[in-house]
Design an enzyme around this catalytic site. Structure first.
Site, PDB file in Angstrom:
ATOM      1  N   LYS A  80       0.830  -1.206   0.000  1.00 51.55           N
ATOM      2  CA  LYS A  80       0.000   0.000   0.000  1.00 51.55           C
ATOM      3  C   LYS A  80       0.867   1.259   0.000  1.00 51.55           C
ATOM      4  O   LYS A  80       0.539   2.248  -0.661  1.00 51.55           O
ATOM      5  CB  LYS A  80      -0.935  -0.031   1.211  1.00 51.55           C
ATOM      6  CG  LYS A  80      -2.036  -1.077   1.079  1.00 51.55           C
ATOM      7  CD  LYS A  80      -2.731  -1.368   2.390  1.00 51.55           C
ATOM      8  CE  LYS A  80      -3.759  -2.488   2.227  1.00 51.55           C
ATOM      9  NZ  LYS A  80      -4.345  -2.939   3.502  1.00 51.55           N
TER      10      LYS A  80
ATOM     11  N   ASP B  93     -10.460   3.842   4.830  1.00 46.38           N
ATOM     12  CA  ASP B  93     -10.651   2.398   4.696  1.00 46.38           C
ATOM     13  C   ASP B  93     -12.094   2.004   4.967  1.00 46.38           C
ATOM     14  O   ASP B  93     -12.477   0.850   4.820  1.00 46.38           O
ATOM     15  CB  ASP B  93      -9.707   1.658   5.649  1.00 46.38           C
ATOM     16  CG  ASP B  93      -9.465   0.217   5.236  1.00 46.38           C
ATOM     17  OD1 ASP B  93      -9.643  -0.106   4.042  1.00 46.38           O
ATOM     18  OD2 ASP B  93      -9.094  -0.600   6.108  1.00 46.38           O
TER      19      ASP B  93
ATOM     20  N   GLN C 167      -4.012  -1.426   9.761  1.00 42.56           N
ATOM     21  CA  GLN C 167      -3.943  -2.767   9.185  1.00 42.56           C
ATOM     22  C   GLN C 167      -4.521  -3.770  10.182  1.00 42.56           C
ATOM     23  O   GLN C 167      -4.153  -3.784  11.346  1.00 42.56           O
ATOM     24  CB  GLN C 167      -2.483  -3.129   8.854  1.00 42.56           C
ATOM     25  CG  GLN C 167      -2.311  -4.489   8.213  1.00 42.56           C
ATOM     26  CD  GLN C 167      -2.983  -4.598   6.860  1.00 42.56           C
ATOM     27  OE1 GLN C 167      -2.932  -3.668   6.062  1.00 42.56           O
ATOM     28  NE2 GLN C 167      -3.616  -5.724   6.583  1.00 42.56           N
TER      29      GLN C 167
END
Length: 282
Positions: A55, A122, A99
């Site tokens: 990413k 996200d 994450q």
């Protein structure tokens, strides 16, 4: 029966990232500010480390600055929440990615909720789920959002179709169903307590596999001509769908890898540029 066409997530994602990169460059030229995505990783799980590095690399290629926060595996919920709140309050950071998973000793939901909604690129907070469900401006969960973009790219209109989502996680299965519902699909959720899963899936025009069990769904489970979106990624590079048999029944299907995965990152980067644009009033 003719084999299914592959839904090339890599190619569609490339176009989305190219557009995001142009928007980022335009924003930087107008404001002097580069969109910034902060990634937060707890521990050193090899797969998570790889995902975060990927990413970061994709961000840089798209003209998005990347700030990485690496925390030890022993980090407490309170410590993680504190770091996320610091990033939320930092005007130089426009998007935040935690994450996951973060470890069983951490309250993951409390951590997600420490992310300011305007930086939740996200799409993991309560606020993001609510705005998505009500069709209001906000950020969608990236993987479900990417799947809808794939449907658009291949001219699949969910309106009036029967969609079955196998999986009910808060950041994948549930939002996938809500996004399909918003497009006027008739949505059924399946899960570990669903009786006769095959019979339910066999009624679907659109199948979303998002349960984390390798090759759970095979060709025998599919309605001929179904569109199959496989969000699973299991050991050995296999999805939740048995590709070799499903490809004989479906009309369109995502490969693993190269299907849903690239779309997830593309939507993340696109939403980071959107977040920066909004925060800068540009």
């Amino acid at each position: 029966m003719t084999q299914a066409r592959l839904m090339d997530g890599t190619a569609v994602a490339r176009r989305i990232v190219e557009e995001a990169a142009q928007r980022a460059a335009d924003l930087t030229a107008r404001t002097g500010v580069t969109p910034c995505l902060a990634t937060v990783l707890v521990g050193e799980d090899p797969a998570s480390v790889t995902y975060v590095r990927m990413k970061q690399n994709r961000s840089r290629k798209a003209g998005i600055a990347s700030r990485h926060v690496a925390l030890p595996a022993a980090t407490t919920t309170a410590e993680l929440v504190g770091r996320l709140r610091e990033l939320s309050a930092d005007p130089a950071v426009h998007g935040i990615l935690l994450q996951h998973p973060v470890g069983e000793h951490i309250d993951e939901r409390a951590a997600f909720e420490a992310i300011a909604p305007e930086k939740d690129v996200d799409g993991v907070t309560f606020a993001s789920f609510a705005t998505m469900s009500f069709g209001l401006p906000g950020f969608v969960s990236c993987t479900p959002g990417g799947m809808l973009r794939l449907l658009d790219a291949y001219d699949v209109d969910p309106a009036g179709k029967r969609a079955v989502v196998v999986g009910r996680s808060a950041i994948l299965g549930k939002p996938a169903g809500m996004l399909l519902l918003a497009r006027d699909a008739t949505v059924t959720y399946c899960h570990s307590r669903t009786r006769d899963l095959s019979a339910v899936v066999r009624e679907a025009d659109i199948v979303v596999a998002a349960v984390g069990r390798p090759r759970l769904i095979g060709g025998r489970d599919l309605k001929p001509g179904a569109v199959v979106l496989d969000a699973g990624y299991n050991e050995g590079n296999v999805g939740d769908v048995d590709f070799d048999t499903a490809v004989e029944q479906a009309s369109l299907i995502t490969p693993v890898p190269g299907g849903v995965g690239p779309m997830t990152i593309a939507v993340l980067l696109e939403q980071t540029v959107t977040a920066a644009t909004r925060q800068l009033g540009a």
